[in-house]
Write an enzyme that holds these catalytic residues in place. Structure first.
Site, short mmCIF file in Angstrom:
data_model
loop_
_atom_site.label_atom_id
_atom_site.label_comp_id
_atom_site.label_asym_id
_atom_site.label_seq_id
_atom_site.Cartn_x
_atom_site.Cartn_y
_atom_site.Cartn_z
N SER A 210 32.58 55.47 66.94
CA SER A 210 33.74 55.14 65.98
C SER A 210 33.87 56.08 64.84
O SER A 210 34.67 56.65 64.31
CB SER A 210 33.79 53.79 65.58
OG SER A 210 32.57 53.34 65.35
N ASN B 100 35.16 59.63 66.20
CA ASN B 100 36.34 59.91 66.56
C ASN B 100 37.49 58.99 66.17
O ASN B 100 38.73 59.07 66.44
CB ASN B 100 36.25 59.51 68.26
CG ASN B 100 35.31 60.54 68.61
OD1 ASN B 100 35.39 61.72 68.64
ND2 ASN B 100 34.24 59.93 69.41
N TYR B 101 37.31 57.58 65.39
CA TYR B 101 38.30 56.95 65.08
C TYR B 101 38.45 56.46 63.74
O TYR B 101 39.44 56.06 63.22
CB TYR B 101 38.12 55.41 65.79
CG TYR B 101 38.35 55.54 67.27
CD1 TYR B 101 39.59 55.62 67.82
CD2 TYR B 101 36.97 55.61 68.37
CE1 TYR B 101 39.77 55.76 69.22
CE2 TYR B 101 37.42 55.66 69.69
CZ TYR B 101 38.84 55.67 70.11
OH TYR B 101 39.04 55.83 71.42
N LEU B 102 37.57 56.94 62.88
CA LEU B 102 37.40 56.51 61.56
C LEU B 102 37.70 57.84 60.46
O LEU B 102 37.01 58.74 60.59
CB LEU B 102 35.99 55.98 61.01
CG LEU B 102 35.66 54.69 61.67
CD1 LEU B 102 34.07 54.32 61.23
CD2 LEU B 102 36.50 53.72 61.34
#
Length: 535
Positions: free
Chosen positions: A489, A492-494
């Protein structure tokens, strides 16, 4: 290799067996992994043995008929000894090897993009070996074949110097496609998927794509309440297709589920996402554990990682799910009128650039920001603040189902850490006694020497207590994160600007959050974000 052969005339049990080159090479792939959990799994063993036998000579196939009768320990020992010898090399030898690696990096690790010299991500093809996969992948243990020049497509400019293939070989194809960002590609043999050589994450092109990704997620923030109101209204739509889309979108939004894209050609793992859920993956409980309208989800998601969750949902969602499951077999699709294409087309109408994945990025980033606000105590020392950061990051990892198995070295490293804590506690107790003794000896307040001694003992005690606190925080953090993969995360997501703003605001060095490679990847965010940044 020592073998207890399957045929009576092959020389008796426990005899060393000389293997052909191809068979021996594949045997080394298995032997190297003997101390890994993978080789204890039946599916790994079966897949390996099946592929290994295909590469054997007919004589070898006659002799080697059972994996359990093969002893790989000598080959394993050879590689362990080799590894230990490499670790024990003198400093000069290690430096020499590093220089050789740097030379290769210098020659193959860069490309020219729009006139700028850019670093390439990983310029080496994967060597042959055994496929591992994540979770309980049905293809684990299968043989990954060697990539040959004839498998590789090169992508470069028409006017550039085309790289030479190794002598006696030729490239599969050389193309000049400036609409894609990859430099070379090939198809791997296990899942028949394309693999690429790409630019390094720190490159300008990658940085721009990252920034755009998070900006789209930030735009969602302005319309998300409208979208939620819309899908809530659609729970009562007269069209079943729209109802199913609305419930699926609720799951994607609330639980950060992946949409569930159609699988790659050749993919056999029974993995699903939201749109491809089947009736057997879901159980409905009108009441459970003191909550109403509970949905129990249990399925294999991306990379065969199990997703298991019990969540209380809104009454109308629960009623719709009962309706979607009515008169269906366990193997039937839950959302039988829905595809990811249909869902994403609808999202595009709601906001330009919106896909189900954007929801995942948005919810992950907004969760981190909210958790950091709730958990950070400005009075904490850096170690305490880092514990809060990891707890906030863990909330995101749990939301996104980023799991990992407990590391093999976990128990040992916790034992080492506990030994350090015990030793530090002892030092603190001794320092406390030393301070008390110094204070008792300070009879005259004007005795400068005795007074200085007391101050010295106080400072030492304070330093030791801080060190003990740091070790305790480290132990708590290690224990809490043993089965959670925080890295996925975080990378890639934060939105990295949330973490960088937090570091700047609370005086935490950025290198405590991001290592050197990650700081290069997020250089754009480090330059852009100040302490007041809001996602």
């Amino acid at each position: 290799m020592v073998c207890s052969p399957g045929t009576p005339n092959s020389g008796g049990p426990g005899k060393p067996l000389k293997l052909s080159l191809a068979t021996e090479e594949i045997a080394t792939f298995y032997a190297k992994m003997l101390d890994h959990e993978y080789t204890t799994k039946e599916i790994f063993q079966n897949n390996f043995f099946h592929d290994w036998r295909k590469e054997m000579t007919s004589e070898e196939q006659e002799i080697i008929q059972e994996l359990a009768k093969c002893d790989f320990s000598e080959i394993h020992k050879y590689f362990v000894d080799k590894s230990e010898a490499r670790k024990a090399l003198p400093k000069e030898e290690k430096q020499k090897l590093k220089e050789e690696a740097d030379k290769i990096q210098e020659e193959y690790g860069y490309c020219i993009l729009d006139g700028h010299r850019e670093k390439i991500g990983n310029f080496k093809t994967e060597p042959p070996g055994l496929f591992r996969g994540r979770g309980d992948h049905p293809k684990m243990g299968m043989l990954k074949k060697r990539i040959m020049p004839e498998d590789v497509v090169i992508n470069c400019s028409r006017d550039s110097k085309i790289p030479e293939p190794p002598e006696g070989h030729k490239w599969k194809e050389v193309r000049f496609d400036n609409t894609v960002t990859w430099l070379a590609s090939w198809t791997e043999n296990i899942q028949n998927t394309l693999k690429y050589i790409m630019l390094n994450p720190s490159s300008k092109l990658k940085g721009e794509k990252d920034w755009q990704k998070y900006e789209v997620a930030r735009r969602l923030k302005d319309v998300v309440h409208e979208i939620r109101a819309r899908y809530r209204a659609d729970w009562k739509s007269k069209e079943m297709k729209n109802r199913q889309r609305a419930v699926a979108l609720y799951f994607i939004d609330k639980l950060a589920l992946r949409a569930g894209n159609e699988k790659e050609e050749g993919e056999t793992a029974d993995t699903v996402g939201c749109c491809s859920l089947r009736v057997e993956h879901i159980r409905l409980h009108p009441r459970l554990d003191g909550q109403e309208h509970v949905v129990e989800l249990d399925f294999l998601g991306k990379d065969s990682i199990r997703y298991y969750n019990k969540v209380a949902v809104e009454k109308q969602v629960f009623k719709n799910l009962q309706l979607f499951m009515k008169n269906k077999d366990p193997s039937d699709d839950l959302f039988d009128r829905l595809t990811t294409t249909f869902l994403n087309k609808h999202l595009q109408h709601l906001m330009d650039g919106l896909t189900a994945k954007v929801f995942r990025t948005y919810n992950a980033s907004i969760t981190l920001q909210e958790q950091l606000k709730a958990l950070t105590n400005p009075e904490d020392n850096v170690a305490g603040k880092l514990l809060s950061y990891n707890r906030a990051n863990r909330a995101v990892a749990v939301l996104c189902n980023h799991q990992r198995s407990v590391p093999k070295t976990f128990a040992k490293s916790m034992e080492v850490l506990q030994t350090k804590i015990d030793a530090k506690k002892k030092q603190v107790e001794e320092a406390q006694q030393e301070l008390k003794k110094a204070e008792d000896e300070l009879e005259d307040p004007k005795d400068a020497k005795a007074k200085a001694n007391v101050e010295k003992k106080k400072k030492l005690l304070k330093r030791l207590e801080e060190q003990l606190a740091r070790l305790n925080v480290q132990a708590t953090d290690k224990e809490e994160n043993k089965q959670i993969a925080l890295g996925t995360s975080k990378l890639n997501y934060l939105d990295p600007r949330i973490s960088i703003a937090w570091c700047k605001k609370f005086g935490v060095p950025i290198e405590k959050i991001y290592n050197k490679t990650q700081r290069e990847k997020f250089a754009w965010a480090i330059a852009m974000a100040n302490e007041d940044f809001e996602f």
